[in-house]
Design a protein around this motif. Sequence first.
Motif: not given
Length: 107
Positions: A51-64, A76-86
């Motif tokens: 398992n891969v758990s992935f998250g980001g600090r609030p505010v930044f989007d998938v560009d970061v 084998v996988a590409n993880e992206t995360y959009d934290a905009t507005g979190n």
Amino acid sequence: MEHWEDGTNGWTTPFGSGRIELNDDPTGTFPDASDIFRDVTTIAGAQSTFNVSFGGRPVFDVDVYSMDVLVDVAVVANETYDATGNTNISWTTDSVSFTGTGGVMRI
């Protein structure tokens, strides 16, 4: 690379003990640590899953927040995360599978 204990800045982790933060700072202000790995011994032809758990600090989007997961040199996988507005880190967890070669493989 930064290590954060669970609850730092009020942010929690999915498994309760802490998290690491990988950095690739183009300004050179902070030390870079853009990857982590583990070498595992595999059984030829055996399917392995992790398992891969992935998250980001609030505010930044998938560009970061974008990360490739590799087994040896294959993505084998590409993880992206959009934290905009979190206001907190929201985590996503994905399962990744691969077939062993019978030797040591780098994840």
